[in-house]
Design a protein around this motif. Structure first.
Motif, PDB file in Angstrom:
ATOM      1  N   ARG A  33      -9.938  20.071-138.069  1.00 11.66           N
ATOM      2  CA  ARG A  33     -10.317  21.009-139.131  1.00 11.66           C
ATOM      3  C   ARG A  33     -11.326  20.356-140.062  1.00 11.66           C
ATOM      4  NH1 ARG A  33      -4.616  20.559-142.162  1.00 11.66           N
ATOM      5  NH2 ARG A  33      -5.095  18.716-143.381  1.00 11.66           N
ATOM      6  N   VAL A  34     -12.028  21.196-140.799  1.00 14.33           N
ATOM      7  CA  VAL A  34     -12.970  20.709-141.796  1.00 14.33           C
ATOM      8  C   VAL A  34     -12.156  20.256-142.996  1.00 14.33           C
ATOM      9  CG1 VAL A  34     -14.899  21.328-143.296  1.00 14.33           C
ATOM     10  CG2 VAL A  34     -14.774  22.259-140.981  1.00 14.33           C
ATOM     11  N   ALA A  35     -12.444  19.060-143.494  1.00 16.77           N
ATOM     12  CA  ALA A  35     -11.713  18.518-144.634  1.00 16.77           C
ATOM     13  C   ALA A  35     -11.932  19.395-145.861  1.00 16.77           C
ATOM     14  CB  ALA A  35     -12.160  17.087-144.916  1.00 16.77           C
ATOM     15  N   ARG A  36     -10.914  19.531-146.666  1.00 14.86           N
ATOM     16  CA  ARG A  36     -10.967  20.345-147.869  1.00 14.86           C
ATOM     17  C   ARG A  36     -12.107  19.893-148.783  1.00 14.86           C
ATOM     18  NH1 ARG A  36      -5.255  20.564-150.090  1.00 14.86           N
ATOM     19  NH2 ARG A  36      -4.853  21.589-148.123  1.00 14.86           N
ATOM     20  N   GLY A  37     -12.923  20.814-149.228  1.00 13.52           N
ATOM     21  CA  GLY A  37     -14.040  20.505-150.112  1.00 13.52           C
ATOM     22  C   GLY A  37     -15.276  19.996-149.382  1.00 13.52           C
ATOM     23  N   SER A  38     -15.138  19.675-148.116  1.00  8.70           N
ATOM     24  CA  SER A  38     -16.241  19.111-147.347  1.00  8.70           C
ATOM     25  C   SER A  38     -17.321  20.141-147.045  1.00  8.70           C
ATOM     26  CB  SER A  38     -15.726  18.515-146.046  1.00  8.70           C
ATOM     27  OG  SER A  38     -16.785  18.041-145.265  1.00  8.70           O
ATOM     28  N   ALA A  39     -16.919  21.371-146.765  1.00  9.72           N
ATOM     29  CA  ALA A  39     -17.889  22.394-146.371  1.00  9.72           C
ATOM     30  C   ALA A  39     -18.849  22.723-147.499  1.00  9.72           C
ATOM     31  CB  ALA A  39     -17.157  23.653-145.919  1.00  9.72           C
ATOM     32  N   SER A  40     -18.367  22.763-148.722  1.00  5.04           N
ATOM     33  CA  SER A  40     -19.247  23.105-149.827  1.00  5.04           C
ATOM     34  C   SER A  40     -19.994  21.885-150.360  1.00  5.04           C
ATOM     35  CB  SER A  40     -18.446  23.758-150.955  1.00  5.04           C
ATOM     36  OG  SER A  40     -17.439  22.872-151.400  1.00  5.04           O
ATOM     37  N   ALA A  42     -20.814  19.002-148.790  1.00  3.31           N
ATOM     38  CA  ALA A  42     -21.781  18.418-147.848  1.00  3.31           C
ATOM     39  C   ALA A  42     -21.987  19.410-146.718  1.00  3.31           C
ATOM     40  CB  ALA A  42     -21.271  17.087-147.322  1.00  3.31           C
ATOM     41  N   ALA A  43     -22.587  20.527-147.038  1.00  5.55           N
ATOM     42  CA  ALA A  43     -22.712  21.625-146.070  1.00  5.55           C
ATOM     43  C   ALA A  43     -23.445  21.209-144.798  1.00  5.55           C
ATOM     44  CB  ALA A  43     -23.403  22.819-146.708  1.00  5.55           C
ATOM     45  N   ARG A  44     -24.362  20.270-144.903  1.00  2.79           N
ATOM     46  CA  ARG A  44     -25.106  19.870-143.707  1.00  2.79           C
ATOM     47  C   ARG A  44     -24.348  18.865-142.850  1.00  2.79           C
ATOM     48  NH1 ARG A  44     -31.108  18.565-145.442  1.00  2.79           N
ATOM     49  NH2 ARG A  44     -30.002  16.714-146.086  1.00  2.79           N
ATOM     50  N   ARG A  45     -23.454  18.076-143.445  1.00  2.00           N
ATOM     51  CA  ARG A  45     -22.681  17.068-142.703  1.00  2.00           C
ATOM     52  C   ARG A  45     -21.202  17.141-143.094  1.00  2.00           C
ATOM     53  NH1 ARG A  45     -24.446  13.182-139.532  1.00  2.00           N
ATOM     54  NH2 ARG A  45     -22.906  11.755-140.306  1.00  2.00           N
ATOM     55  N   PRO A  46     -20.539  18.241-142.725  1.00  2.00           N
ATOM     56  CA  PRO A  46     -19.125  18.362-143.102  1.00  2.00           C
ATOM     57  C   PRO A  46     -18.258  17.309-142.416  1.00  2.00           C
ATOM     58  CG  PRO A  46     -19.773  20.150-141.659  1.00  2.00           C
ATOM     59  CD  PRO A  46     -21.009  19.393-141.976  1.00  2.00           C
ATOM     60  N   LEU A  47     -17.216  16.901-143.110  1.00  2.01           N
ATOM     61  CA  LEU A  47     -16.266  15.926-142.598  1.00  2.01           C
ATOM     62  C   LEU A  47     -15.149  16.653-141.860  1.00  2.01           C
ATOM     63  CD1 LEU A  47     -15.199  12.996-142.527  1.00  2.01           C
ATOM     64  CD2 LEU A  47     -14.004  13.526-144.661  1.00  2.01           C
ATOM     65  N   LEU A  48     -14.920  16.259-140.595  1.00  2.63           N
ATOM     66  CA  LEU A  48     -13.831  16.823-139.808  1.00  2.63           C
ATOM     67  C   LEU A  48     -12.684  15.833-139.763  1.00  2.63           C
ATOM     68  CD1 LEU A  48     -15.807  18.118-136.701  1.00  2.63           C
ATOM     69  CD2 LEU A  48     -15.268  19.334-138.792  1.00  2.63           C
TER      70      LEU A  48
END
Length: 129
Positions: A33-40, A42-48
């Motif tokens: 899953r995408v780590a919480r807060g990661s999508a917003s 670091a939208a270009r490099r989200p942390l999984l």
């Protein structure tokens, strides 16, 4: 150890007698899953975040040596799988890129040197928008 009707499966029988582990371990990616807060943030490099499961299979009268490590493989957009990381942990992190689909699988190695075979398909896939 028998196969039925008095036929002996010699290799496991000798391995059990020698107290030797011949059974490969098993592993899989339980979820990604995408780590919480990661999508917003670091939208270009989200942390999984990936959660891994691993175990050394127990067969009747056969010794086990325990899992030594898990190798994680990743495919981007359906391409060739590449080795990403060798780990002893139950979870790992992976930086993806927006607009791509990532597929993951694992292969465990036990302390006796037995290696898990590559699976026929990914354990989990995740699309990043």
């Amino acid at each position: 150890r028998g196969l039925g009707w008095g036929i002996i499966d010699a290799y496991p029988a000798v391995a059990a007698a020698l107290d030797r582990d011949i059974t490969p371990p098993a592993s899989r990616v339980r979820w990604a899953r995408v780590a919480r807060g990661s999508a917003s943030a670091a939208a270009r490099r989200p942390l999984l975040k990936l959660r891994l499961k691993r175990f050394d299979r127990v067969r009747a009268a056969m010794p086990t040596s325990g899992v030594r490590a898990v190798n994680v493989f990743v495919s981007v957009d359906g391409g060739t799988y590449k080795h990403f990381r060798k780990t002893h942990r139950k979870g790992i992190r992976f930086h993806g890129r927006a607009g791509h689909t990532y597929s993951f699988y694992t292969r465990a190695v036990d302390r006796a040197g037995n290696r898990e075979a590559a699976p026929g398909k990914a354990d989990v896939s995740l699309s990043l928008s």
